[in-house]
Motif scaffolding. Structure first.
Motif, PDB file in Angstrom:
ATOM      1  N   ASN A  51      40.699  36.347  46.043  1.00 36.64           N
ATOM      2  CA  ASN A  51      39.963  35.537  45.352  1.00 36.64           C
ATOM      3  C   ASN A  51      38.764  36.213  44.346  1.00 36.64           C
ATOM      4  N   LEU A  52      38.326  36.968  45.043  1.00 33.40           N
ATOM      5  CA  LEU A  52      37.178  37.907  44.368  1.00 33.40           C
ATOM      6  C   LEU A  52      37.751  38.278  42.908  1.00 33.40           C
ATOM      7  N   ASN A  53      39.097  39.322  43.114  1.00 32.88           N
ATOM      8  CA  ASN A  53      39.627  39.516  41.674  1.00 32.88           C
ATOM      9  C   ASN A  53      39.671  38.526  40.911  1.00 32.88           C
ATOM     10  N   ASN A  54      40.128  37.306  41.252  1.00 35.08           N
ATOM     11  CA  ASN A  54      40.402  36.212  40.250  1.00 35.08           C
ATOM     12  C   ASN A  54      39.248  35.862  39.719  1.00 35.08           C
ATOM     13  N   ASP A  55      38.133  35.720  40.399  1.00 31.67           N
ATOM     14  CA  ASP A  55      37.015  35.290  39.997  1.00 31.67           C
ATOM     15  C   ASP A  55      36.328  36.403  38.825  1.00 31.67           C
ATOM     16  N   VAL A  56      36.542  37.700  39.336  1.00 40.62           N
ATOM     17  CA  VAL A  56      36.091  38.566  38.295  1.00 40.62           C
ATOM     18  C   VAL A  56      36.969  38.493  37.151  1.00 40.62           C
ATOM     19  N   LEU A  57      38.026  38.279  37.132  1.00 33.46           N
ATOM     20  CA  LEU A  57      38.826  38.179  35.933  1.00 33.46           C
ATOM     21  C   LEU A  57      38.618  37.083  34.885  1.00 33.46           C
ATOM     22  N   ARG A  58      38.183  35.842  35.656  1.00 37.37           N
ATOM     23  CA  ARG A  58      37.629  34.815  34.750  1.00 37.37           C
ATOM     24  C   ARG A  58      36.425  35.184  34.337  1.00 37.37           C
ATOM     25  N   GLY A  59      35.519  35.849  34.992  1.00 32.03           N
ATOM     26  CA  GLY A  59      34.226  36.183  34.490  1.00 32.03           C
ATOM     27  C   GLY A  59      34.277  37.169  33.216  1.00 32.03           C
ATOM     28  N   ILE A  60      35.367  38.118  33.261  1.00 28.31           N
ATOM     29  CA  ILE A  60      35.569  39.211  32.368  1.00 28.31           C
ATOM     30  C   ILE A  60      36.205  38.311  31.043  1.00 28.31           C
ATOM     31  N   ALA A  61      36.947  37.469  31.242  1.00 24.05           N
ATOM     32  CA  ALA A  61      37.272  36.401  30.205  1.00 24.05           C
ATOM     33  C   ALA A  61      36.314  35.826  29.586  1.00 24.05           C
ATOM     34  N   PHE A  62      35.411  35.227  30.354  1.00 23.90           N
ATOM     35  CA  PHE A  62      34.344  34.656  29.853  1.00 23.90           C
ATOM     36  C   PHE A  62      33.387  35.295  28.976  1.00 23.90           C
ATOM     37  N   TYR A  63      32.961  36.626  29.372  1.00 24.08           N
ATOM     38  CA  TYR A  63      32.020  37.607  28.659  1.00 24.08           C
ATOM     39  C   TYR A  63      32.729  38.150  27.569  1.00 24.08           C
ATOM     40  N   THR A  64      34.214  38.406  27.630  1.00 29.29           N
ATOM     41  CA  THR A  64      34.824  38.624  26.299  1.00 29.29           C
ATOM     42  C   THR A  64      34.578  37.714  25.233  1.00 29.29           C
ATOM     43  N   GLN A  65      34.754  36.328  25.743  1.00 28.99           N
ATOM     44  CA  GLN A  65      34.545  35.378  24.692  1.00 28.99           C
ATOM     45  C   GLN A  65      33.211  35.275  23.966  1.00 28.99           C
ATOM     46  N   GLU A  66      32.486  35.572  25.034  1.00 26.26           N
ATOM     47  CA  GLU A  66      30.858  35.332  24.826  1.00 26.26           C
ATOM     48  C   GLU A  66      30.376  36.641  23.748  1.00 26.26           C
ATOM     49  N   LYS A 105      33.969  47.679  25.710  1.00 28.41           N
ATOM     50  CA  LYS A 105      34.880  48.816  26.731  1.00 28.41           C
ATOM     51  C   LYS A 105      34.868  48.640  28.170  1.00 28.41           C
ATOM     52  N   CYS A 106      33.454  48.451  28.380  1.00 30.28           N
ATOM     53  CA  CYS A 106      33.490  48.343  29.939  1.00 30.28           C
ATOM     54  C   CYS A 106      34.201  47.261  30.696  1.00 30.28           C
ATOM     55  N   LEU A 107      33.923  46.273  29.950  1.00 35.01           N
ATOM     56  CA  LEU A 107      34.919  44.709  30.372  1.00 35.01           C
ATOM     57  C   LEU A 107      36.613  45.111  30.337  1.00 35.01           C
ATOM     58  N   THR A 108      37.027  45.959  29.265  1.00 39.64           N
ATOM     59  CA  THR A 108      38.349  46.178  29.401  1.00 39.64           C
ATOM     60  C   THR A 108      38.605  47.215  30.483  1.00 39.64           C
ATOM     61  N   GLU A 109      37.787  48.278  30.718  1.00 38.30           N
ATOM     62  CA  GLU A 109      38.064  49.045  31.757  1.00 38.30           C
ATOM     63  C   GLU A 109      38.067  48.648  33.043  1.00 38.30           C
ATOM     64  N   LEU A 110      37.026  47.558  33.364  1.00 37.53           N
ATOM     65  CA  LEU A 110      37.156  46.538  34.534  1.00 37.53           C
ATOM     66  C   LEU A 110      38.439  45.635  34.756  1.00 37.53           C
ATOM     67  N   LYS A 111      38.746  45.119  33.690  1.00 34.39           N
ATOM     68  CA  LYS A 111      40.028  44.180  33.826  1.00 34.39           C
ATOM     69  C   LYS A 111      41.072  45.361  34.248  1.00 34.39           C
ATOM     70  N   GLN A 112      41.481  46.348  33.649  1.00 31.58           N
ATOM     71  CA  GLN A 112      42.492  47.511  34.001  1.00 31.58           C
ATOM     72  C   GLN A 112      42.138  47.800  35.540  1.00 31.58           C
ATOM     73  N   ASP A 113      41.137  47.998  35.823  1.00 35.59           N
ATOM     74  CA  ASP A 113      40.736  48.209  37.248  1.00 35.59           C
ATOM     75  C   ASP A 113      41.002  47.411  38.275  1.00 35.59           C
ATOM     76  N   ILE A 114      40.921  46.334  37.853  1.00 35.92           N
ATOM     77  CA  ILE A 114      41.217  44.856  38.711  1.00 35.92           C
ATOM     78  C   ILE A 114      42.679  44.710  38.975  1.00 35.92           C
ATOM     79  N   HIS A 115      43.333  44.987  37.795  1.00 34.70           N
ATOM     80  CA  HIS A 115      44.786  44.782  37.571  1.00 34.70           C
ATOM     81  C   HIS A 115      45.599  45.902  38.549  1.00 34.70           C
ATOM     82  N   ARG A 116      44.920  47.110  38.434  1.00 36.37           N
ATOM     83  CA  ARG A 116      45.361  48.268  39.347  1.00 36.37           C
ATOM     84  C   ARG A 116      44.996  48.130  40.619  1.00 36.37           C
ATOM     85  N   ASN A 117      44.057  47.556  41.005  1.00 35.49           N
ATOM     86  CA  ASN A 117      43.620  47.112  42.367  1.00 35.49           C
ATOM     87  C   ASN A 117      44.796  46.068  42.972  1.00 35.49           C
TER      88      ASN A 117
END
Length: 127
Positions: free
Chosen positions: A12-27, A63-75
């Protein structure tokens, strides 16, 4: 037997983080458009220096958001692999990695919001 942790909360937290990353990427895309508008309308040296500052910050955050997204997918992949072994639980090491990534996200979120507020003050002055 090693200590194990139920994955429902982690997923659930990983999914929340991915949604947050998508929001901040759009922002970021919106902020970059506004920055380009300011840069086009204002050629003063002080404005251009601030434009460069914000461009650099936006690149860093993207760059940070991209790396976080990759790390969440890896997790998530690590979780799936662990589930194949245990059924419903993940190891403490995978949970710890999740915690580290989640802390990085929370830190990035705070820094990004501070930057956004700084940029909004700048854009209110020059737009």
């Amino acid at each position: 037997m090693k200590n194990q942790i139920n994955i429902k909360h982690i997923k659930n937290l990983n999914n929340d983080v991915l949604r947050g990353i998508a929001f901040y990427t759009q922002e970021l895309a919106i902020l970059q458009e506004r920055l380009q508008e300011i840069a086009g309308d204002n050629t003063a040296r002080e404005v251009q220096e601030q434009v460069e500052h914000f461009q650099n910050q936006f690149i860093i955050h993207e760059k940070c958001l991209t790396e976080l997204k990759q790390d969440i997918h890896r997790n998530d992949l690590d979780i799936k692999a662990d589930l194949l072994l245990s059924g419903t639980m993940v190891s403490e090491s995978i949970a710890a990695e999740h915690s580290r990534v989640h802390e990085r996200y929370l830190n990035e979120e705070k820094i990004f919001n501070d930057l956004r507020h700084e940029f909004n003050r700048f854009s209110a002055e020059w737009l």
